[in-house]
Scaffold this motif. Structure first.
Motif, PDB file in Angstrom:
ATOM      1  N   UNK A   1       0.842  -1.186   0.000  1.00 40.34           N
ATOM      2  CA  UNK A   1       0.000   0.000   0.000  1.00 40.34           C
ATOM      3  C   UNK A   1       0.878   1.236   0.000  1.00 40.34           C
ATOM      4  N   UNK A   2       0.366   2.276  -0.586  1.00 35.93           N
ATOM      5  CA  UNK A   2       1.081   3.562  -0.603  1.00 35.93           C
ATOM      6  C   UNK A   2       0.049   4.650  -0.353  1.00 35.93           C
ATOM      7  N   UNK A   3       0.206   5.326   0.758  1.00 34.28           N
ATOM      8  CA  UNK A   3      -0.705   6.409   1.107  1.00 34.28           C
ATOM      9  C   UNK A   3      -0.056   7.742   0.783  1.00 34.28           C
ATOM     10  N   UNK A   4      -0.788   8.590   0.100  1.00 35.15           N
ATOM     11  CA  UNK A   4      -0.286   9.903  -0.290  1.00 35.15           C
ATOM     12  C   UNK A   4      -0.923  10.980   0.569  1.00 35.15           C
ATOM     13  N   UNK A   5      -0.101  11.864   1.068  1.00 36.18           N
ATOM     14  CA  UNK A   5      -0.611  13.037   1.759  1.00 36.18           C
ATOM     15  C   UNK A   5      -0.325  14.254   0.899  1.00 36.18           C
ATOM     16  N   UNK A   6      -1.018  15.314   1.166  1.00 33.08           N
ATOM     17  CA  UNK A   6      -0.907  16.481   0.304  1.00 33.08           C
ATOM     18  C   UNK A   6      -2.156  16.581  -0.549  1.00 33.08           C
ATOM     19  N   UNK A   7      -2.054  17.342  -1.600  1.00 37.93           N
ATOM     20  CA  UNK A   7      -3.262  17.629  -2.363  1.00 37.93           C
ATOM     21  C   UNK A   7      -3.284  16.918  -3.714  1.00 37.93           C
ATOM     22  N   UNK A   8      -4.478  16.771  -4.216  1.00 37.93           N
ATOM     23  CA  UNK A   8      -4.697  16.382  -5.608  1.00 37.93           C
ATOM     24  C   UNK A   8      -4.149  15.004  -5.965  1.00 37.93           C
ATOM     25  N   UNK A   9      -4.413  14.038  -5.098  1.00 36.88           N
ATOM     26  CA  UNK A   9      -3.991  12.667  -5.410  1.00 36.88           C
ATOM     27  C   UNK A   9      -4.556  12.241  -6.751  1.00 36.88           C
ATOM     28  N   UNK A  10      -5.798  12.649  -7.034  1.00 41.05           N
ATOM     29  CA  UNK A  10      -6.455  12.201  -8.257  1.00 41.05           C
ATOM     30  C   UNK A  10      -5.917  12.876  -9.513  1.00 41.05           C
ATOM     31  N   UNK A  11      -4.947  13.765  -9.362  1.00 43.43           N
ATOM     32  CA  UNK A  11      -4.293  14.380 -10.512  1.00 43.43           C
ATOM     33  C   UNK A  11      -2.915  13.780 -10.773  1.00 43.43           C
ATOM     34  N   UNK A  12      -2.668  12.622 -10.186  1.00 41.33           N
ATOM     35  CA  UNK A  12      -1.372  11.978 -10.344  1.00 41.33           C
ATOM     36  C   UNK A  12      -1.508  10.586 -10.924  1.00 41.33           C
ATOM     37  N   UNK A  13      -0.654  10.278 -11.890  1.00 41.24           N
ATOM     38  CA  UNK A  13      -0.428   8.893 -12.271  1.00 41.24           C
ATOM     39  C   UNK A  13       0.397   8.260 -11.155  1.00 41.24           C
ATOM     40  N   UNK A  14      -0.010   7.074 -10.749  1.00 42.41           N
ATOM     41  CA  UNK A  14       0.698   6.390  -9.672  1.00 42.41           C
ATOM     42  C   UNK A  14       1.420   5.169 -10.228  1.00 42.41           C
ATOM     43  N   UNK A  15       2.645   4.999  -9.783  1.00 41.36           N
ATOM     44  CA  UNK A  15       3.486   3.929 -10.297  1.00 41.36           C
ATOM     45  C   UNK A  15       4.116   3.149  -9.147  1.00 41.36           C
ATOM     46  N   UNK A  16       4.375   1.894  -9.414  1.00 43.06           N
ATOM     47  CA  UNK A  16       5.215   1.080  -8.532  1.00 43.06           C
ATOM     48  C   UNK A  16       6.475   0.709  -9.314  1.00 43.06           C
ATOM     49  N   UNK A  17       7.621   0.959  -8.696  1.00 44.44           N
ATOM     50  CA  UNK A  17       8.913   0.565  -9.237  1.00 44.44           C
ATOM     51  C   UNK A  17       9.529  -0.468  -8.293  1.00 44.44           C
ATOM     52  N   UNK A  18      10.478  -1.232  -8.805  1.00 44.38           N
ATOM     53  CA  UNK A  18      11.237  -2.103  -7.931  1.00 44.38           C
ATOM     54  C   UNK A  18      12.719  -2.010  -8.289  1.00 44.38           C
ATOM     55  N   UNK A  19      13.534  -2.263  -7.295  1.00 43.41           N
ATOM     56  CA  UNK A  19      14.988  -2.286  -7.499  1.00 43.41           C
ATOM     57  C   UNK A  19      15.555  -3.491  -6.771  1.00 43.41           C
ATOM     58  N   UNK A  20      15.947  -4.499  -7.554  1.00 43.55           N
ATOM     59  CA  UNK A  20      16.532  -5.687  -6.980  1.00 43.55           C
ATOM     60  C   UNK A  20      18.001  -5.497  -6.683  1.00 43.55           C
ATOM     61  N   UNK A  21      18.600  -6.416  -5.974  1.00 44.92           N
ATOM     62  CA  UNK A  21      20.017  -6.314  -5.617  1.00 44.92           C
ATOM     63  C   UNK A  21      20.888  -6.200  -6.863  1.00 44.92           C
ATOM     64  N   UNK A  22      21.691  -5.144  -6.919  1.00 45.11           N
ATOM     65  CA  UNK A  22      22.581  -4.950  -8.043  1.00 45.11           C
ATOM     66  C   UNK A  22      21.907  -4.571  -9.344  1.00 45.11           C
ATOM     67  N   UNK A  23      20.630  -4.219  -9.281  1.00 40.80           N
ATOM     68  CA  UNK A  23      19.901  -3.894 -10.501  1.00 40.80           C
ATOM     69  C   UNK A  23      19.452  -2.445 -10.490  1.00 40.80           C
ATOM     70  N   UNK A  24      19.068  -1.968 -11.678  1.00 41.49           N
ATOM     71  CA  UNK A  24      18.517  -0.627 -11.769  1.00 41.49           C
ATOM     72  C   UNK A  24      17.035  -0.649 -11.353  1.00 41.49           C
TER      73      UNK A  24
END
Length: 118
Positions: free
Chosen positions: A21-44
């Motif tokens: 889960x990712x909770x956003x504080x601040x304004x205008x959450x609905x004006x943002x594209x939301x993304x999940x990224x990952x970074x494995x060991x030794x990877x970009x």
């Protein structure tokens, strides 16, 4: 300004499930594209999934298609990543990211560790 706080993750057995889960504080959450990224060991850091501001458009990395599901609840300022059939190669730090649809300003969470191991 948007602050992002991730939760979930931890140690999961291969084949298991976890929900981030990712909770956003601040304004205008609905004006943002939301993304999940990952970074494995030794990877970009790489994009795992994205969901557009309205929630109807979603995209996934090929490696997670059919296993991961991204969703959002604009009323709760929250984006989720449901991860099923987890594999050892899914082990990574997972980051929540928000991009404003007009300004393209980006925000990052602090990351949450997911470890897939028996």
């Amino acid at each position: 300004q948007v602050q992002l706080v991730e939760s979930g993750g931890g140690l999961v057995q291969p084949g298991g499930s976890s929900r981030l889960s990712c909770v956003a504080s601040g304004s205008s959450f609905n004006l943002h594209t939301m993304n999940w990224f990952c970074q494995g060991p030794g990877k970009q850091r790489e994009l795992v999934a994205l969901i557009r501001s309205g929630g109807s458009i979603k995209n996934y990395a090929d490696s997670v298609k059919g296993r991961f599901t991204i969703s959002r609840d604009n009323a709760k300022n929250t984006v989720y990543l449901q991860m099923n059939s987890l594999k050892s190669e899914d082990t990574a730090v997972y980051y929540c990211n928000a991009v404003h649809i007009m300004t393209l300003k980006k925000y990052w969470g602090q990351g949450t560790q997911v470890t897939v191991s028996s």
